[in-house]
Design a protein around this motif. Structure first.
Motif, mmCIF file in Angstrom:
data_model
loop_
_atom_site.group_PDB
_atom_site.id
_atom_site.type_symbol
_atom_site.label_atom_id
_atom_site.label_comp_id
_atom_site.label_asym_id
_atom_site.label_seq_id
_atom_site.Cartn_x
_atom_site.Cartn_y
_atom_site.Cartn_z
ATOM 1 N N ARG A 1 0.827 -1.213 0.000
ATOM 2 C CA ARG A 1 0.000 0.000 0.000
ATOM 3 C C ARG A 1 0.858 1.260 0.000
ATOM 4 N NH1 ARG A 1 -4.343 0.706 4.340
ATOM 5 N NH2 ARG A 1 -5.166 2.155 2.816
ATOM 6 N N PHE A 2 1.967 1.234 0.722
ATOM 7 C CA PHE A 2 2.816 2.411 0.830
ATOM 8 C C PHE A 2 3.417 2.776 -0.524
ATOM 9 C CE2 PHE A 2 7.108 4.209 1.554
ATOM 10 C CZ PHE A 2 6.735 5.390 2.176
ATOM 11 N N ILE A 3 3.852 1.768 -1.272
ATOM 12 C CA ILE A 3 4.431 2.040 -2.592
ATOM 13 C C ILE A 3 3.358 2.592 -3.525
ATOM 14 C CG2 ILE A 3 5.536 0.981 -4.616
ATOM 15 C CD1 ILE A 3 6.887 -0.965 -2.653
ATOM 16 N N GLY A 4 2.153 2.026 -3.456
ATOM 17 C CA GLY A 4 1.009 2.604 -4.154
ATOM 18 C C GLY A 4 0.995 2.428 -5.656
ATOM 19 N N ASP A 5 1.917 1.640 -6.204
ATOM 20 C CA ASP A 5 1.982 1.422 -7.643
ATOM 21 C C ASP A 5 2.363 -0.042 -7.863
ATOM 22 O OD1 ASP A 5 2.570 1.228 -10.327
ATOM 23 O OD2 ASP A 5 3.970 2.904 -10.388
ATOM 24 N N PRO A 6 1.423 -0.891 -8.309
ATOM 25 C CA PRO A 6 1.713 -2.317 -8.459
ATOM 26 C C PRO A 6 2.931 -2.608 -9.330
ATOM 27 C CG PRO A 6 -0.642 -1.932 -8.650
ATOM 28 C CD PRO A 6 0.008 -0.580 -8.615
ATOM 29 N N GLU A 7 3.119 -1.819 -10.379
ATOM 30 C CA GLU A 7 4.263 -2.066 -11.262
ATOM 31 C C GLU A 7 5.580 -1.773 -10.536
ATOM 32 O OE1 GLU A 7 6.092 -0.598 -15.573
ATOM 33 O OE2 GLU A 7 4.024 -0.081 -15.017
ATOM 34 N N ARG A 8 5.632 -0.646 -9.854
ATOM 35 C CA ARG A 8 6.843 -0.308 -9.107
ATOM 36 C C ARG A 8 7.045 -1.271 -7.947
ATOM 37 N NH1 ARG A 8 8.371 5.585 -6.350
ATOM 38 N NH2 ARG A 8 10.560 5.066 -5.908
ATOM 39 N N ALA A 9 5.955 -1.668 -7.312
ATOM 40 C CA ALA A 9 6.046 -2.629 -6.214
ATOM 41 C C ALA A 9 6.657 -3.939 -6.700
ATOM 42 C CB ALA A 9 4.667 -2.873 -5.609
ATOM 43 N N GLY A 10 6.286 -4.368 -7.913
ATOM 44 C CA GLY A 10 6.839 -5.586 -8.482
ATOM 45 C C GLY A 10 8.316 -5.482 -8.793
ATOM 46 N N ARG A 11 8.775 -4.273 -9.138
ATOM 47 C CA ARG A 11 10.214 -4.084 -9.380
ATOM 48 C C ARG A 11 10.992 -4.109 -8.076
ATOM 49 N NH1 ARG A 11 8.348 0.032 -12.950
ATOM 50 N NH2 ARG A 11 9.022 1.661 -11.466
ATOM 51 N N TYR A 12 10.359 -3.628 -7.014
ATOM 52 C CA TYR A 12 11.018 -3.628 -5.708
ATOM 53 C C TYR A 12 11.054 -5.025 -5.105
ATOM 54 C CZ TYR A 12 10.867 -3.539 -0.607
ATOM 55 O OH TYR A 12 11.047 -3.832 0.720
ATOM 56 N N ARG A 13 9.938 -5.740 -5.153
ATOM 57 C CA ARG A 13 9.859 -7.084 -4.574
ATOM 58 C C ARG A 13 9.156 -7.988 -5.577
ATOM 59 N NH1 ARG A 13 10.705 -8.715 0.494
ATOM 60 N NH2 ARG A 13 10.595 -6.620 1.399
ATOM 61 N N GLN A 14 9.845 -9.012 -6.041
ATOM 62 C CA GLN A 14 9.326 -9.853 -7.109
ATOM 63 C C GLN A 14 7.988 -10.501 -6.755
ATOM 64 O OE1 GLN A 14 11.115 -10.393 -10.310
ATOM 65 N NE2 GLN A 14 11.834 -8.472 -9.431
ATOM 66 N N SER A 15 7.803 -10.873 -5.492
ATOM 67 C CA SER A 15 6.548 -11.525 -5.106
ATOM 68 C C SER A 15 5.359 -10.591 -5.254
ATOM 69 C CB SER A 15 6.644 -12.030 -3.656
ATOM 70 O OG SER A 15 6.878 -10.958 -2.759
ATOM 71 N N PHE A 16 5.608 -9.268 -5.230
ATOM 72 C CA PHE A 16 4.516 -8.310 -5.371
ATOM 73 C C PHE A 16 3.896 -8.342 -6.770
ATOM 74 C CE2 PHE A 16 5.813 -5.148 -1.773
ATOM 75 C CZ PHE A 16 5.247 -6.018 -0.854
ATOM 76 N N LYS A 17 4.566 -8.961 -7.718
ATOM 77 C CA LYS A 17 3.981 -9.097 -9.056
ATOM 78 C C LYS A 17 2.763 -10.017 -9.030
ATOM 79 C CE LYS A 17 8.350 -8.407 -11.539
ATOM 80 N NZ LYS A 17 9.356 -9.005 -12.461
ATOM 81 N N PHE A 18 2.661 -10.837 -7.990
ATOM 82 C CA PHE A 18 1.582 -11.827 -7.917
ATOM 83 C C PHE A 18 0.561 -11.500 -6.828
ATOM 84 C CE2 PHE A 18 5.612 -13.749 -9.190
ATOM 85 C CZ PHE A 18 5.274 -14.342 -10.395
ATOM 86 N N TYR A 19 0.905 -10.565 -5.948
ATOM 87 C CA TYR A 19 0.007 -10.213 -4.856
ATOM 88 C C TYR A 19 -0.977 -9.112 -5.263
ATOM 89 C CZ TYR A 19 2.753 -12.658 -1.237
ATOM 90 O OH TYR A 19 3.375 -13.598 -0.453
ATOM 91 N N THR A 20 -2.072 -9.054 -4.524
ATOM 92 C CA THR A 20 -2.964 -7.893 -4.516
ATOM 93 C C THR A 20 -3.228 -7.559 -3.049
ATOM 94 O OG1 THR A 20 -4.992 -9.227 -4.468
ATOM 95 C CG2 THR A 20 -4.091 -8.652 -6.656
ATOM 96 N N GLU A 21 -3.831 -6.412 -2.800
ATOM 97 C CA GLU A 21 -4.165 -6.075 -1.412
ATOM 98 C C GLU A 21 -5.095 -7.124 -0.816
ATOM 99 O OE1 GLU A 21 -5.505 -2.134 -0.640
ATOM 100 O OE2 GLU A 21 -3.921 -1.173 -1.804
#
Length: 332
Positions: free
Chosen positions: A213-233
């Motif tokens: 939520r803090f990053i607020g951008d799914p694409e950027r979140a995925g670049r920061y942490r690979q697992s975030f490419k598959f997660y949603t809130e």
């Protein structure tokens, strides 16, 4: 002579500038070992407390063993943090705050990172060896989980759901370490370990949710942490709820099996889970950085109250609670 004086002044200025630079370099390597995260080793104490409640002797030698165990675990945890930050450098550059870390900004040398990891690991395992084979095995497992979590080809932190589960394994390992420091020849109850594991997975997933939520951008979140490419809130919240349920279940099994009086703590543990989730739901939640939870004064006070309640129930017998576990067959 005038030029010589200027040269001496310039050399003096260079030396003065280099000294702070050297100290900044040392501070960078200390920071990647994250001594501010050593407080997490408080998770060893319930293991030690349970060992005492089940008959482990407490004397000067036992307390020295416990202190040695804490220092050993701090060294191994810092070894894991050292490789964590180094191997996360290229990903941390995509995080609004972590991009200023020493590794992310290129201030860290890989050969010194390896030497620091090796030194911390050797110190931790050396101290573990002085305690017991069980403690050494658990310490080795803690170090191995740091490698599995951070290093390819496993790097479990990049895999959805496995990231939280593999990181939270460190919680029951710390429980075992606390237990083994005082009861080196026995193994702690499996129900307590499973409750600890699932509780840790809950905490880690709430942290992931707050980060996402803090990053607020799914694409950027995925670049920061690979697992975030598959997660949603939603998937993060639902998995956190699942881990909380599993932790409560195993905690209930442990409480009923070993000391029925502990069942009185279940409502308070439920409040603890809900309260922590409420903290995680806030914008810019402190749960992203658990080492700063001390800022949540009311929450920390509640945790201390719950710890004192559990400690008190070790010594208070309530026979009337046996009705909850006694079996009465229906008369024919």
């Amino acid at each position: 002579m005038h030029n010589h004086g200027l040269l001496v002044q310039e050399q003096g200025a260079t030396t003065q500038a280099a000294a702070p630079h050297r100290w900044r370099g040392v501070a960078d390597y200390v920071s990647i070992a994250r001594p501010d995260h050593w407080f997490k080793n408080v998770f060893m104490l319930p293991g030690a407390a349970l060992a005492i409640s089940l008959g482990a002797p407490v004397d000067g030698g036992a307390l020295l063993n416990l202190l040695t165990a804490v220092v050993s675990t701090c060294c191994i945890a810092s070894a894991n943090y050292t490789i964590n930050e180094w191997l996360d450098a290229k990903f941390d550059r995509h995080h609004p705050l972590k991009r200023t870390r020493p590794s992310a900004t290129g201030r860290i040398r890989p050969e010194l990172v390896f030497l620091q990891w090796l030194g911390l690991a050797a110190a931790g395992l050396g101290l573990a060896l002085s305690l017991s084979p069980h403690f050494l095995a658990a310490s080795t497992a803690l170090l191995a989980m740091g490698i599995a979590y951070n290093v390819q080809p496993l790097r479990t932190k990049d895999r959805p759901f496995l990231d939280a589960l593999s990181e939270s394994v460190n919680n029951p390992l710390r429980f075992i370490l606390g237990w083994s420091a005082l009861a080196p020849d026995q193994f702690p109850p499996s129900s307590a370990l499973l409750a600890y594991w699932m509780g840790g997975a809950f905490l880690m997933t709430v942290k992931r949710y707050a980060e996402y939520r803090f990053i607020g951008d799914p694409e950027r979140a995925g670049r920061y942490r690979q697992s975030f490419k598959f997660y949603t809130e939603n998937s993060l919240l639902l998995s956190a709820f699942f881990y909380a349920l599993m932790s409560a279940f195993f905690l209930g099994v442990f409480l009923v099996k070993y000391r029925i009086e502990f069942i009185l703590t279940l409502p308070f543990f439920s409040v603890l889970f809900v309260w922590y989730l409420q903290i995680g739901l806030r914008v810019g939640s402190v749960s992203q950085t658990p080492e700063k939870l001390y800022k949540e004064g009311a929450f920390i006070s509640f945790v201390l109250f719950l710890a004192l309640l559990v400690a008190a129930l070790f010594f208070v017998d309530m026979p009337w609670l046996d009705i909850l576990v006694s079996y009465h067959a229906l008369s024919s």
